[in-house]
Design an enzyme around this catalytic site. Structure first.
Site, short mmCIF file in Angstrom:
data_model
loop_
_atom_site.label_atom_id
_atom_site.label_comp_id
_atom_site.label_asym_id
_atom_site.label_seq_id
_atom_site.Cartn_x
_atom_site.Cartn_y
_atom_site.Cartn_z
N VAL A 169 13.09 38.63 25.72
CA VAL A 169 13.48 39.68 26.66
C VAL A 169 12.31 40.07 27.56
CG1 VAL A 169 14.22 42.09 26.86
CG2 VAL A 169 15.30 40.59 25.16
N GLU A 170 11.11 40.16 26.98
CA GLU A 170 9.97 40.66 27.74
C GLU A 170 9.51 39.69 28.83
OE1 GLU A 170 8.57 43.49 27.84
OE2 GLU A 170 9.48 44.49 26.11
N THR A 171 9.29 38.44 28.49
CA THR A 171 8.70 37.51 29.46
C THR A 171 9.34 36.13 29.47
OG1 THR A 171 7.03 36.64 27.90
CG2 THR A 171 6.44 38.62 29.18
#
Length: 368
Positions: A169-171
């Protein structure tokens, strides 16, 4: 929130032409030494003056933030409380850039956050993060780093698929690390974003301390427009509290896959992850729900039963539970969130975020 991933080394050096200086030659870095700050007769605090990376030196604040009294006071605070050289910080901040785009984005985001969630909001959010490309990258990354994931799971009790869910989700495992210099982002938000300026000024303080302790040039690290860094997008305060040197090379590096794996696992444990416990469970709803919903709600099993909510499975817990609602286009789904769900929201305080991590984890586990 440094820049390093999959073979790209972080370079702790700066193009001299980008550094704001006076006509004087750059001041040589000093070796660590003890300095005394006096606060009255017989009183004082002994500070360790550590060398900082980067040839920054100026006797005044110039550039985009020239004339910012709050920034000048911030510099004095870093000098008096943390032993930084004043001329070094004046030179560093003289080459910081004000990010108008970031301020405009936050202004728009603040307005959007006040609007209630509309039908289909979860469907739209879910579609952004559970596509086949992201899942494929998660599986490939998980297979490459299966040893580190297994070790983290054993040491911290956090399943590897949830660690992968965070990075997905983050990167998307380094695909979206961010292109903003952390120095520019945090300085802009710290001194030109009134609503949360105090928060970002503290993150700027933490960032300078982090860069000094990790021997990094503070003008080099890049990250998100809000100053988050690395594969797991840690803010500087989170880095200093919870990042770990999981590969045992003597440095904490959130662009390194193994350090990121260990750091996310440690973050989960420090925020209450319960090994072997569930994350969410469905509810059976036959009438309108009379209770407030969201990841910050807290209800006992008894209070949920008294409100007429039916459980799809037997619940034997004394823990406080979240009541969650996911809005599809034509219907709403209700669930309960266990303490482990709440732990995921400590990474990002959003029901949608935590559900995306959870659902990704389920898919990843099946494919690994």
């Amino acid at each position: 929130m440094l820049y390093l991933w999959a073979g790209l080394a972080l370079v702790a050096c700066t193009d001299p032409s980008s550094v704001a200086q006076t006509a004087q030659e750059p001041k040589p870095q000093i070796a660590p030494q003890q300095v005394m700050r006096s606060f009255g007769p017989g009183q004082g605090v002994r500070l360790t003056r550590e060398p900082c990376v980067g040839s920054y030196y100026s006797d005044r604040l110039s550039g985009d933030f020239a004339g910012y009294i709050k920034l000048e006071r911030f510099i004095e605070q870093m000098v008096n409380e943390h032993g930084f050289e004043r001329e070094y910080l004046l030179g560093l901040f003289s080459q910081a850039k004000r990010k108008d785009w970031t301020l405009n984005y936050f202004a728009r985001s603040d307005k959007r956050s006040k609007k209630p969630l509309s039908p289909g909001s979860w469907s739209r959010y879910r579609a952004k993060f559970l596509g086949q490309e992201r899942i494929g990258r998660a599986v490939a990354f998980g297979r490459r780093h299966k040893t580190a994931l297994a070790q983290a799971s054993e040491e911290y009790g956090v399943p590897g698929e949830y660690i992968l869910g965070i990075m997905a989700v983050e990167t998307s495992f380094g695909k979206h690390l961010g292109t903003h210099r952390v120095l520019d982002a945090l300085t802009t938000l710290g001194f030109d974003y009134a609503r949360r300026g105090a928060f970002f000024r503290d993150e700027l303080r933490q960032f300078l301390l982090m860069a000094r302790s990790e021997k990094l040039d503070p003008s080099t690290p890049k990250g998100s427009f809000a100053g988050a860094m690395g594969l797991g997008q840690f803010m500087p305060s989170s880095f200093r509290k919870w990042a770990v040197d999981f590969n045992r090379d003597g440095h904490r590096n959130l662009w390194d896959p193994e350090d990121t794996i260990g750091s996310i696992a440690n973050y989960f444990v420090q925020h209450g992850w319960q090994s072997g416990k569930p994350v969410v469970a469905p509810l059976r709803i036959k009438k309108p729900v009379p209770l407030k919903v969201g990841c910050n709600t807290r209800y006992s099993v008894r209070s949920l039963q008294q409100a007429g909510l039916g459980f799809a499975q037997s619940l034997q817990t004394k823990d406080a539970l979240c009541l969650l609602r996911l809005r599809y286009y034509k219907t709403d789904q209700y669930l309960i969130g266990y303490p482990n769900f709440y732990t995921i929201t400590r990474y990002n305080r959003s029901t949608h975020y935590a559900m995306a991590v959870h659902e990704l984890a389920q898919v990843i586990r099946q494919k690994l």
